[in-house]
Design an enzyme around this catalytic site. Structure first.
Site, PDB file in Angstrom:
ATOM      1  N   ARG A   1     -19.267  62.880  26.547  1.00 36.86           N
ATOM      2  CA  ARG A   1     -19.836  62.701  27.721  1.00 36.86           C
ATOM      3  C   ARG A   1     -19.986  61.361  28.135  1.00 36.86           C
ATOM      4  NH1 ARG A   1     -23.026  67.087  26.246  1.00 36.86           N
ATOM      5  NH2 ARG A   1     -22.223  69.148  26.498  1.00 36.86           N
TER       6      ARG A   1
ATOM      7  N   LYS B   1     -11.791  51.984  37.859  1.00 34.63           N
ATOM      8  CA  LYS B   1     -10.655  53.233  37.757  1.00 34.63           C
ATOM      9  C   LYS B   1     -10.316  53.146  36.195  1.00 34.63           C
ATOM     10  CE  LYS B   1      -8.810  53.318  42.362  1.00 34.63           C
ATOM     11  NZ  LYS B   1      -7.483  53.029  43.083  1.00 34.63           N
TER      12      LYS B   1
ATOM     13  N   GLU C   1      -0.993  39.795  42.732  1.00 34.33           N
ATOM     14  CA  GLU C   1      -2.324  40.480  43.241  1.00 34.33           C
ATOM     15  C   GLU C   1      -3.337  39.397  43.517  1.00 34.33           C
ATOM     16  OE1 GLU C   1      -2.958  43.700  43.647  1.00 34.33           O
ATOM     17  OE2 GLU C   1      -1.227  44.593  42.509  1.00 34.33           O
TER      18      GLU C   1
ATOM     19  N   LYS D   1     -12.362  41.507  44.927  1.00 36.06           N
ATOM     20  CA  LYS D   1     -12.359  42.796  44.672  1.00 36.06           C
ATOM     21  C   LYS D   1     -13.551  43.357  44.533  1.00 36.06           C
ATOM     22  CE  LYS D   1      -9.792  46.457  42.382  1.00 36.06           C
ATOM     23  NZ  LYS D   1      -9.069  46.968  41.391  1.00 36.06           N
TER      24      LYS D   1
ATOM     25  N   GLU E   1     -13.575  55.017  46.738  1.00 43.61           N
ATOM     26  CA  GLU E   1     -12.489  54.709  47.344  1.00 43.61           C
ATOM     27  C   GLU E   1     -12.360  55.822  48.463  1.00 43.61           C
ATOM     28  OE1 GLU E   1      -8.799  55.582  44.939  1.00 43.61           O
ATOM     29  OE2 GLU E   1      -8.103  53.523  45.755  1.00 43.61           O
TER      30      GLU E   1
ATOM     31  N   ARG F   1     -11.709  50.560  50.720  1.00 44.29           N
ATOM     32  CA  ARG F   1     -11.204  50.185  49.473  1.00 44.29           C
ATOM     33  C   ARG F   1      -9.510  50.149  49.619  1.00 44.29           C
ATOM     34  NH1 ARG F   1     -13.398  51.617  43.338  1.00 44.29           N
ATOM     35  NH2 ARG F   1     -11.656  50.921  42.393  1.00 44.29           N
TER      36      ARG F   1
ATOM     37  N   ASN G   1      -4.738  47.893  48.909  1.00 48.33           N
ATOM     38  CA  ASN G   1      -3.324  48.386  48.861  1.00 48.33           C
ATOM     39  C   ASN G   1      -2.370  47.505  49.638  1.00 48.33           C
ATOM     40  OD1 ASN G   1      -3.992  50.471  46.995  1.00 48.33           O
ATOM     41  ND2 ASN G   1      -4.379  51.807  48.444  1.00 48.33           N
TER      42      ASN G   1
ATOM     43  N   HIS H   1       1.207  47.616  48.956  1.00 53.80           N
ATOM     44  CA  HIS H   1       1.545  48.679  47.931  1.00 53.80           C
ATOM     45  C   HIS H   1       2.307  49.548  48.278  1.00 53.80           C
ATOM     46  CE1 HIS H   1      -1.263  46.123  45.562  1.00 53.80           C
ATOM     47  NE2 HIS H   1      -1.350  46.907  44.389  1.00 53.80           N
TER      48      HIS H   1
ATOM     49  N   HIS I   1       5.217  50.350  46.296  1.00 54.87           N
ATOM     50  CA  HIS I   1       5.345  51.939  45.449  1.00 54.87           C
ATOM     51  C   HIS I   1       6.784  52.493  45.991  1.00 54.87           C
ATOM     52  CE1 HIS I   1       0.855  52.518  45.286  1.00 54.87           C
ATOM     53  NE2 HIS I   1       1.312  51.603  43.967  1.00 54.87           N
TER      54      HIS I   1
ATOM     55  N   HIS J   1       5.432  46.067  38.817  1.00 54.78           N
ATOM     56  CA  HIS J   1       4.523  46.257  39.756  1.00 54.78           C
ATOM     57  C   HIS J   1       4.284  45.212  40.743  1.00 54.78           C
ATOM     58  CE1 HIS J   1       1.082  48.198  42.060  1.00 54.78           C
ATOM     59  NE2 HIS J   1       0.432  47.267  41.638  1.00 54.78           N
TER      60      HIS J   1
END
Lengths: 362, 362
Positions: free
Chosen positions: A120, A142, A184, A226, A236, A240, A244, A247, A251, A264
């Protein structure tokens, strides 16, 4: 060495950036408790840096367990996660163990999720060794793994005790990975800091030459930007999303070519030029500003055009998968000016297609 | 209907307790957002209550996905967790889905952990249908699964949006499960509330007869006590340990007999009598108080003695596994008086053995 702090209330943590940090016991000491640490790394990074990190942890008086996983996104799976759990349980690690993620984004996501869910939750420290993970995935908490039915589908928001970003580790990074990280960095300038964008315009040669001072500045400023965004939207829910920028198009490029064809950062680079084009068509930024974005991407040696053979219709189709998730409209991050971004969902397909066409040899 | 609140800052949530709640749309409405809910239940509870819960969610305007797992602790595994992930991903659930855990502790732990980790966390609601889960596992945010190398080794602290405890659902509970739940109710009286303990002494027949008012009071008071403890120690760093009264001995009984031979509540019941014995030997409570604990356990139809054939030496051996985890000493929860507990690690093996012997036919 430079230091900044990600402000998330009781989950706040520091990011240390500098040269030679990953082998420095003093960097770890304030953040480890208990008597054991588990280093999770991969077969590429391990042979270069594992011994140094281990030595530093030994100096802190810790017993060290090593888990070396195969390299690459293909291994960000349930199977790798279970490999971490099994090794920790077999070694009878209790809740006072500290997990150290030594590697790029995949290792950070995997080790972070293992730390989030082992008994946990146990403390963990990120030691990112790629530029992309130093400027992006190590900030924001994340963690997670891919699932056969989707990328990053299983995971948790879980903050580290600290991030130790050693820019000297970037000396071993392949050129292509360095450039992908710079994409980035450019993004952070675009969405939040015109001055930083201008600094990048004049310092790109130093970054590509891996000048430590230039890298340190780029990493610190990226993390600050960031961290500010994440700090105001940890889970998010809104703001946030400006992270992107580039992106949504990116993507589509990644998925359209098949993941791995372009990395990426490369897809995001071309995607940012498309996003800038869309912004000017929406009456937000000047065509000179679009050219500045394009020129900076080009200076970084990144693709400034979409790949040939991917039609506008295919982009729309691929982006429509994202559309479902947000209630019927494709949402794009656009630039209000260089250094300020916004999210909008009110673009006609035709405008989107024109922006793509302006930035791709179709 | 009674209501209480678990105070955990931004993660606070209400617990609603009453008769007929699980089929009442009004109970769910304040806590669901988005358009979809996923009910996770099992093959025993599903046939009895799934239709009612589904109807209530439909009344709230939700589309409902059902996931029915096999029943029992043996299924609190990675495989069941993946079954939940797979079903949710195949149904293309996004982050606005609400997970409903309909069942006992196993379902709550599994569905809660799935909610904690599906796309980095989606809301969930606990609808516990056993007394044990109503008074114990639905409070405190522990979620997780077992691993071949240990119980509850993989998991997260993750709080629900709400707990909806329908005491009418306890009518379908097997007698043995009811009594097992009462063991934890007794525990709450022992460690935190002499008045509640006295109330249990006079109301045990009503509880065993499943009188709704008596059950409602027992559930509410248990949740209040557990919530107060958890509220001051969400991540189990100290105080929360008093909730383990009877559990150190109880775990040894469960492990010594083989898990499943005695159910958890039965082992805890005999363990509480041993804990009371240890407390009097430590000069804390009177032998009359030990008798009150023993008599209450007996009145509930629970074991007040350890099983035959398990030697004191075997208890020590089994409890020593816990010992490693806490730095060399077996720690026990002892009663300072009925209604107040403490954790101590300073008992001689001989004192522990005498306490066991006084409460077991060895």
């Amino acid at each position: 060495m430079a230091s900044l702090r990600v402000e998330l209330g009781e989950r706040s943590y520091p990011i240390e950036v500098g040269v030679g940090l990953l082998g420095d016991a003093a960097c770890y000491r304030p953040f480890v408790r208990g008597q054991r640490a588990v280093i999770v790394t991969n077969t590429v990074v391990g042979p270069i840096y594992l011994a140094q990190v281990k030595q530093a942890l030994h100096t802190c008086g810790l017993e060290v367990l090593e888990i070396v996983l195969p390299d690459g996104e293909a291994h960000k799976t349930d199977a790798s996660l279970n490999q971490i759990y099994d090794a920790m349980l077999r070694a009878r690690c209790d809740r006072s163990v500290t997990v150290i993620a030594l590697g790029g984004g995949v290792i950070g996501d995997l080790a972070g999720f293992a730390a989030a869910t082992y008994q946990r939750g146990v403390p963990f420290i990120q030691v990112p060794t790629t530029l992309l993970s130093q400027v992006d995935s190590s900030v924001g908490g994340k963690t997670g793994i891919n699932h056969p039915l989707g990328k990053n589908m299983i995971g948790a928001f879980y903050q580290p005790q600290a991030v130790i970003s050693d820019v000297a580790a970037l000396n071993s990074l392949p050129e292509r990975e360095l450039r992908a990280g710079i994409a980035e960095v450019i993004k952070h300038g675009c969405i939040a800091d015109a001055e930083f964008f201008a600094w990048l315009e004049t310092h790109m040669p130093q970054l590509l030459a891996r000048d430590p001072a230039a890298l340190t500045h780029a990493v610190v400023r990226s993390c600050e930007i960031k961290a500010a965004v994440v700090g105001s939207d940890e889970r998010e829910s809104g703001l946030r999303a400006i992270l992107n920028f580039g992106h949504t198009f990116g993507h589509a490029i990644e998925a359209g070519l098949g993941y791995g064809e372009w990395v990426h950062g490369e897809a995001v680079a071309a995607g940012m030029v498309m996003g800038a084009e869309l912004s000017t068509r929406a009456g937000l930024i000047s065509s000179q500003d679009v050219e500045r974005v394009r020129a900076l991407v080009k200076a970084a040696g990144l693709p400034f055009e979409g790949p040939s053979g991917l039609s506008e219709a295919r982009y729309l189709e691929l982006m429509a998968i994202d559309k479902k998730a947000s209630g019927g409209r494709i949402r794009f991050v656009v630039l209000e000016r260089i250094g300020a971004a916004n999210v909008r969902g009110d673009f006609a397909d035709q405008t989107v297609c024109e922006s793509i066409r302006a930035c791709a040899r179709i």
